[in-house]
Design an enzyme around this catalytic site. Structure first.
Site, PDB file in Angstrom:
ATOM      1  N   LYS A 189       0.822  -1.063   0.274  1.00 23.27           N
ATOM      2  CA  LYS A 189      -0.247   0.184   0.337  1.00 23.27           C
ATOM      3  C   LYS A 189       0.867   1.681  -0.407  1.00 23.27           C
ATOM      4  O   LYS A 189       1.629   2.159   0.745  1.00 23.27           O
ATOM      5  CB  LYS A 189      -1.290   0.073   1.028  1.00 23.27           C
ATOM      6  CG  LYS A 189      -1.812   0.733   1.284  1.00 23.27           C
ATOM      7  CD  LYS A 189      -2.377   1.774   2.190  1.00 23.27           C
ATOM      8  CE  LYS A 189      -1.524   3.095   2.960  1.00 23.27           C
ATOM      9  NZ  LYS A 189      -1.721   4.306   1.689  1.00 23.27           N
ATOM     10  N   GLU A 264       9.691   2.508  10.709  1.00 24.21           N
ATOM     11  CA  GLU A 264      10.891   3.706  10.574  1.00 24.21           C
ATOM     12  C   GLU A 264      10.047   4.536  10.843  1.00 24.21           C
ATOM     13  O   GLU A 264       9.329   5.298   9.682  1.00 24.21           O
ATOM     14  CB  GLU A 264      11.583   3.383   9.291  1.00 24.21           C
ATOM     15  CG  GLU A 264      12.528   2.232   8.622  1.00 24.21           C
ATOM     16  CD  GLU A 264      13.559   1.858   9.919  1.00 24.21           C
ATOM     17  OE1 GLU A 264      13.742   3.303  10.739  1.00 24.21           O
ATOM     18  OE2 GLU A 264      14.168   0.348   9.913  1.00 24.21           O
ATOM     19  N   CYS A 298      13.307  11.503   5.266  1.00 24.83           N
ATOM     20  CA  CYS A 298      13.579  11.518   6.988  1.00 24.83           C
ATOM     21  C   CYS A 298      14.643  12.030   7.643  1.00 24.83           C
ATOM     22  O   CYS A 298      14.591  12.246   8.967  1.00 24.83           O
ATOM     23  CB  CYS A 298      12.973   9.984   7.597  1.00 24.83           C
ATOM     24  SG  CYS A 298      14.475   8.934   6.113  1.00 24.83           S
ATOM     25  N   GLU A 398       9.633  17.198  14.146  1.00 23.94           N
ATOM     26  CA  GLU A 398       9.471  16.986  13.637  1.00 23.94           C
ATOM     27  C   GLU A 398       8.404  18.222  12.223  1.00 23.94           C
ATOM     28  O   GLU A 398       7.922  17.682  12.598  1.00 23.94           O
ATOM     29  CB  GLU A 398       9.040  16.246  12.458  1.00 23.94           C
ATOM     30  CG  GLU A 398       9.669  15.539  11.244  1.00 23.94           C
ATOM     31  CD  GLU A 398       9.585  13.973  10.856  1.00 23.94           C
ATOM     32  OE1 GLU A 398       8.728  13.486  10.987  1.00 23.94           O
ATOM     33  OE2 GLU A 398      10.095  13.349  10.311  1.00 23.94           O
TER      34      GLU A 398
HETATM   35  P1  NAD Z   1       1.906   9.052   6.728  1.00 27.87           P
HETATM   36  O1  NAD Z   1       2.700   8.029   8.240  1.00 27.87           O
HETATM   37  O2  NAD Z   1       1.195   9.930   6.876  1.00 27.87           O
HETATM   38  O3  NAD Z   1       2.092   7.666   5.892  1.00 27.87           O
HETATM   39  C1  NAD Z   1       2.896   6.464   5.690  1.00 27.87           C
HETATM   40  C2  NAD Z   1       1.642   5.661   4.892  1.00 27.87           C
HETATM   41  O4  NAD Z   1       1.040   5.163   6.368  1.00 27.87           O
HETATM   42  C3  NAD Z   1       1.036   5.928   3.931  1.00 27.87           C
HETATM   43  O5  NAD Z   1       0.844   4.931   3.117  1.00 27.87           O
HETATM   44  C4  NAD Z   1      -0.574   5.767   4.650  1.00 27.87           C
HETATM   45  O6  NAD Z   1      -1.267   5.812   3.826  1.00 27.87           O
HETATM   46  C5  NAD Z   1      -0.209   5.332   6.113  1.00 27.87           C
HETATM   47  N1  NAD Z   1      -1.097   5.459   6.644  1.00 27.87           N
HETATM   48  C6  NAD Z   1      -0.666   6.778   7.381  1.00 27.87           C
HETATM   49  N2  NAD Z   1      -2.059   6.318   8.583  1.00 27.87           N
HETATM   50  C7  NAD Z   1      -2.134   4.737   9.063  1.00 27.87           C
HETATM   51  C8  NAD Z   1      -3.249   4.049   9.884  1.00 27.87           C
HETATM   52  N3  NAD Z   1      -3.387   4.676  10.813  1.00 27.87           N
HETATM   53  N4  NAD Z   1      -2.999   2.613   9.679  1.00 27.87           N
HETATM   54  C9  NAD Z   1      -2.155   2.052   8.255  1.00 27.87           C
HETATM   55  N5  NAD Z   1      -1.883   2.763   7.174  1.00 27.87           N
HETATM   56  C10 NAD Z   1      -1.508   4.168   7.756  1.00 27.87           C
HETATM   57  O7  NAD Z   1       3.478   9.836   6.555  1.00 27.87           O
HETATM   58  P2  NAD Z   1       3.952  10.192   5.620  1.00 27.87           P
HETATM   59  O8  NAD Z   1       3.534  11.456   5.269  1.00 27.87           O
HETATM   60  O9  NAD Z   1       3.662   9.897   4.194  1.00 27.87           O
HETATM   61  O10 NAD Z   1       5.418  10.090   5.389  1.00 27.87           O
HETATM   62  C11 NAD Z   1       6.439  11.711   6.158  1.00 27.87           C
HETATM   63  C12 NAD Z   1       6.767  10.723   7.640  1.00 27.87           C
HETATM   64  O11 NAD Z   1       7.612   9.470   7.469  1.00 27.87           O
HETATM   65  C13 NAD Z   1       7.804  11.524   8.273  1.00 27.87           C
HETATM   66  O12 NAD Z   1       7.448  11.437   9.500  1.00 27.87           O
HETATM   67  C14 NAD Z   1       9.134  11.240   8.017  1.00 27.87           C
HETATM   68  O13 NAD Z   1      10.121  11.569   8.743  1.00 27.87           O
HETATM   69  C15 NAD Z   1       8.580   9.608   8.179  1.00 27.87           C
HETATM   70  N6  NAD Z   1       9.469   8.827   7.028  1.00 27.87           N
HETATM   71  C16 NAD Z   1      10.655   8.053   8.248  1.00 27.87           C
HETATM   72  C17 NAD Z   1      12.149   7.232   7.117  1.00 27.87           C
HETATM   73  C18 NAD Z   1      12.249   6.159   7.966  1.00 27.87           C
HETATM   74  O14 NAD Z   1      13.016   5.569   7.475  1.00 27.87           O
HETATM   75  N7  NAD Z   1      13.071   6.569   9.324  1.00 27.87           N
HETATM   76  C19 NAD Z   1      12.319   7.542   5.514  1.00 27.87           C
HETATM   77  C20 NAD Z   1      10.750   8.219   5.547  1.00 27.87           C
HETATM   78  C21 NAD Z   1      10.224   9.018   5.991  1.00 27.87           C
END
Ligand code: NAD
Length: 510
Positions: A189, A264, A298, A398
């Site tokens: 997804k 992550e 990230c 963040e």
């Molecule tokens: P997000 O949490 O909004 O969404 C990530 C994914 O999870 C999306 O596909 C979203 O649709 C899904 N999602 C959201 N809520 C969910 C739930 N309750 N159940 C299941 N799936 C759900 O994050 P984003 O805005 O896409 O990405 C940015 C974040 O990701 C930042 O916090 C960034 O630091 C982090 N990030 C971390 C790493 C790492 O390796 N540590 C790498 C890249 C991004």
């Protein structure tokens, strides 16, 4: 019959394609018939495509397909599985420019970085392809005679892969490639902001020869698609990258079923600049880490912890260079800072500018970027605050945008305290010419990744990637450590003595 998605990307004036889910080797519409749009963040008039708004029913079919495919895929020799990963890597390399262009159009990062994103995917496909011939276990001497002892990795089952938009090719590859080479099947997804990148990737994976049902793609929202994947009793392992708050919600749901879960999550990464540092070199690393990908990595540097004697010299250089960064559409090779992902992201950054104004001193930026060609995109000026206290909100939370906090400190000890005094722990860096200070920092920083005389970004695929504290839950992506998420260990003892031998008993005195 498998339908092939057209490979051309329609431009702003062309036909807008409707993309499909990929389940059991077929491109299909969602059960509900609902779709959603993906738009270009550099020009929100440009609709990249319409995508299926998947639901629990679609997830159910994808899980069923993955379940059906699992026995044969698990039984396929790992080197053969690895060959399909290699083929995927080759196809991605052949299509690198097309993928990178599509990535910039959908996600906004500048084209050079988009090529890097795709290259990371290629690298991990080849690395994990090689794991098909390694996937080492241990073969160790037994404590008893005429007995052998060894351990092997085995697949867990169905892997639920939930990914963010900021590395829309690399991160899905970081997760899917180890899952697949280890013999798991996948339900993927992607983020709702980048379904096109996911579609293009899965299209190439299908072409590479993954059997029907091994890789399934369900686009849609976190609640409609993500939650059913997490809740499915048949999905054995979840790998999620995204916001820490969402990671905690998912951990609670997955915990109810004692599911394997790799998280992550967020970061608040710092670069420490000591008084003896090469300041010009530090400025290059800070700019690249803070404003590359418009601060939406990230591993982005959002804090510079600098020893007081060099604050002014560093800040003068940083301000001049930040003001000169070229903002625009990432498709232009000369662009250095692309747009933010969407309007809510701009609003979030704006809210932190207000917080920052109350806490510290604004040096440059702080506004939506305006000018020719920018009016229809989500552009924001590279922003620097100084005089930030380590515990200020802009120094702690963040922001995920082009906002940098400069935190003056008295000495090395105060620098280490400031670097570590956040709830995240992904990446940190130190600029110094003092080899002893560099080694102390390598030891003292509470992060999963440490750089010396380089910025906070630039991880390579053959070392473990992940963070301490609230950045994750102890798992790692990349390197052979990635296999730990997707495999169960099995220890095997073969006794060829022909008699009952008792470990810890027969061979001990008394
Ligand atoms: P997000 O949490 O909004 O969404 C990530 C994914 O999870 C999306 O596909 C979203 O649709 C899904 N999602 C959201 N809520 C969910 C739930 N309750 N159940 C299941 N799936 C759900 O994050 P984003 O805005 O896409 O990405 C940015 C974040 O990701 C930042 O916090 C960034 O630091 C982090 N990030 C971390 C790493 C790492 O390796 N540590 C790498 C890249 C991004």
């Amino acid at each position: 019959m498998t339908e092939t998605i057209a490979r051309s990307d329609a431009g702003p004036t062309g036909d807008i394609p409707t993309r499909r889910l990929f389940i059991a080797g077929e491109w299909v519409d969602t059960v509900s018939g609902r779709t959603f749009e993906s738009r270009n963040p550099a020009d929100s008039r440009d609709v990249v495509g319409h995508f299926q708004a998947g639901s629990a029913a679609d997830v159910g079919m994808a899980v069923k397909a993955a379940e059906m495919a699992f026995p044969a895929w698990r039984a396929t020799p790992a080197p053969k599985r690895g060959e399909i990963l290699y083929r995927t890597g080759q196809l991605m390399a052949e299509h690198k420019e097309r993928l990178a262009r599509a990535l910039t159009r959908e996600m906004g990062k500048v084209i050079a970085e988009a090529r890097g994103d795709v290259q990371e995917g290629i690298d991990i496909a080849f690395l994990m392809g090689g794991e098909g011939r390694r996937m080492f276990g241990d073969t160790v001497p037994s404590e008893l005679p005429d007995k052998w002892a060894m351990s092997i990795r085995q697949p867990i089952g169905i892997a639920g892969i939930i990914t963010p938009w900021n590395f829309p090719i690399a991160i899905p590859c970081w997760k899917m490639m180890p899952a697949l080479v280890a013999g798991n099947t996948v339900v993927f997804k992607p983020a709702s902001d980048t379904p096109h990148c996911a579609t293009l990737l899965v299209e190439l994976m299908a072409e590479a020869g993954f059997p029907p049902g091994t890789v399934n793609l369900v686009t849609g929202s976190g609640s409609d698609v993500g939650d059913p994947i997490v809740d499915s009793p048949d999905v054995a392992v979840i790998s999620f990258t995204g916001h820490s708050a969402n990671g905690k919600l998912i951990a609670a749901r997955a915990g109810r079923r004692l599911k394997r879960l790799s998280l992550e999550l967020g970061g608040k990464n710092a670069i420490a600049v000591l008084r003896d540092a090469d300041l010009d070199l530090a400025v290059e690393g800070i700019l690249w880490s803070a404003f590359g990908t418009t601060g939406q990595r990230c591993t982005a540097c959002s804090r510079v912890v600098v020893e007081e004697p060099v604050v002014d010299a560093l800040l003068t250089r940083l301000e001049a260079r930040a003001r000169a960064l070229r903002i625009g559409d990432g498709q232009e090779e000369a662009t250095e800072v692309g747009p933010l992902i969407n309007e809510p992201a701009v609003e979030k950054v704006e809210s932190y500018i207000e917080i920052g104004r109350a806490e510290a001193e604004l040096v440059t930026g702080g506004r939506r970027a305006t000018g020719e060609g920018l009016s229809d995109g989500h552009y924001f000026e590279p922003t620097i605050f100084t005089g930030v206290h380590p515990m200020d909100r802009i120094g702690q939370e963040e922001i995920f945008g082009p906002v940098l906090s400069v935190i003056p400190v008295a000495d090395y000890e105060a620098a280490v305290t400031a670097v570590n005094q956040v709830r995240y722990g992904l990446s940190a860096s130190i600029y110094t010419r003092d080899v002893n200070a560099a080694f102390r920092a390598m030891r003292d920083f509470e992060t999963g990744i440490v750089y010396v005389n380089a910025g906070t970004t630039g991880a390579e695929t053959h070392l473990p990637f992940g963070g301490w504290k609230e950045t994750g839950n102890g798992h790692r992506e990349a390197g052979h450590a990635a296999l730990d998420t997707y495999t169960e260990w099995k220890s095997i003892y073969v006794d060829f003595s022909g008699r009952l031998q008792k470990a810890q008993i027969d061979n001990q005195p008394g």
